[in-house]
Design a protein around this motif. Structure first.
Motif, PDB file in Angstrom:
ATOM      1  N   TYR A   5      67.304  -4.214 -29.934  1.00 20.13           N
ATOM      2  CA  TYR A   5      67.540  -3.201 -28.901  1.00 20.13           C
ATOM      3  C   TYR A   5      67.517  -1.849 -29.590  1.00 20.13           C
ATOM      4  CZ  TYR A   5      69.807  -1.207 -24.690  1.00 20.13           C
ATOM      5  OH  TYR A   5      70.114  -0.499 -23.560  1.00 20.13           O
ATOM      6  N   PHE A   9      70.534   6.155 -28.388  1.00 17.82           N
ATOM      7  CA  PHE A   9      71.987   5.927 -28.299  1.00 17.82           C
ATOM      8  C   PHE A   9      72.733   7.242 -28.539  1.00 17.82           C
ATOM      9  CE2 PHE A   9      70.183   1.811 -29.709  1.00 17.82           C
ATOM     10  CZ  PHE A   9      70.382   1.136 -28.523  1.00 17.82           C
ATOM     11  N   PRO A  12      75.829   6.047 -27.265  1.00 17.86           N
ATOM     12  CA  PRO A  12      75.762   4.713 -26.683  1.00 17.86           C
ATOM     13  C   PRO A  12      76.748   4.629 -25.509  1.00 17.86           C
ATOM     14  CG  PRO A  12      76.907   4.646 -28.790  1.00 17.86           C
ATOM     15  CD  PRO A  12      76.403   6.037 -28.605  1.00 17.86           C
ATOM     16  N   HIS A  16      74.646   0.476 -22.034  1.00 19.73           N
ATOM     17  CA  HIS A  16      73.992  -0.139 -23.197  1.00 19.73           C
ATOM     18  C   HIS A  16      74.753  -1.392 -23.620  1.00 19.73           C
ATOM     19  CE1 HIS A  16      72.583   4.165 -24.182  1.00 19.73           C
ATOM     20  NE2 HIS A  16      71.498   3.490 -23.837  1.00 19.73           N
TER      21      HIS A  16
END
Length: 185
Positions: A5, A9, A12, A16
């Motif tokens: 993945y 971010f 993040p 997520h």
């Protein structure tokens, strides 16, 4: 199977983390490998890699965090996945349908699609199936479409500073380091 993945971010978000949790439930991967984009990846302005990497560590416990794109510089997702495949074996790259639409413009897109498998989650009513049928029909078998919705975006957090959009640990880190205008007086 190992799930990769990648993303900026920045920061993040809980979305997520929810995507990673749902991927774990659905596929029971041997590893979930999170790859924050390196600083040399210049498609948009972003917070320094060291901060994004640390926030990802806080947001995604139990995942492997890879700094491959920072160590090696950004040479394209195809190279990142080659490196990760050499370390961990078979990998499936997770992406949102919004990124799928830009895939033909990615560095070494032909090699990327030929060599890899993708898990594509729904985003904003995008017709991923239609896109694959029209633009990548010969590689349709390389893509698995998932009904994972991710309504929270990092952009929304950067604009609102709403602490509900990130984990408490990420919020505290961002505040402590004065990221996104937090903690400034």
């Amino acid at each position: 199977m190992n799930i990769v993945y990648g993303g900026s971010f920045d920061p993040p978000t809980v979305a997520h983390a929810e995507i990673l949790r749902r991927l774990e439930e659905a596929f029971h991967p041997a590893r979930r490998i999170v790859v924050p984009t390196g600083d040399s990846y210049d498609w948009k302005e972003k917070t320094a890699f060291a901060h994004r990497f640390r926030m990802a560590q806080l947001a995604f416990p139990g995942c492997i965090l890879s700094d491959v794109e920072q160590r090696e510089g950004f040479h394209g997702t195809v190279d990142t996945l080659r490196i990760l495949r050499s370390l961990y074996g078979e990998v499936h790259f997770c992406m949102g349908a919004d990124n799928l639409l830009t895939l033909p413009q990615w560095k070494h897109a032909d090699e990327l699609v030929q060599e890899n498998f993708f898990l594509v989650f729904a985003r904003g009513g995008i017709d991923a199936e239609g896109f694959l049928r029209e633009r990548l029909p010969e590689y349709r078998s390389h893509f698995q479409l998932l009904e994972l919705q991710a309504p929270v975006s990092a952009t929304a957090f950067r604009q609102t500073h709403d602490p509900r959009l990130v984990s408490p640990a990420v919020y505290a880190y961002a505040r402590e380091h004065h990221l996104y205008g937090l903690g400034e007086t």
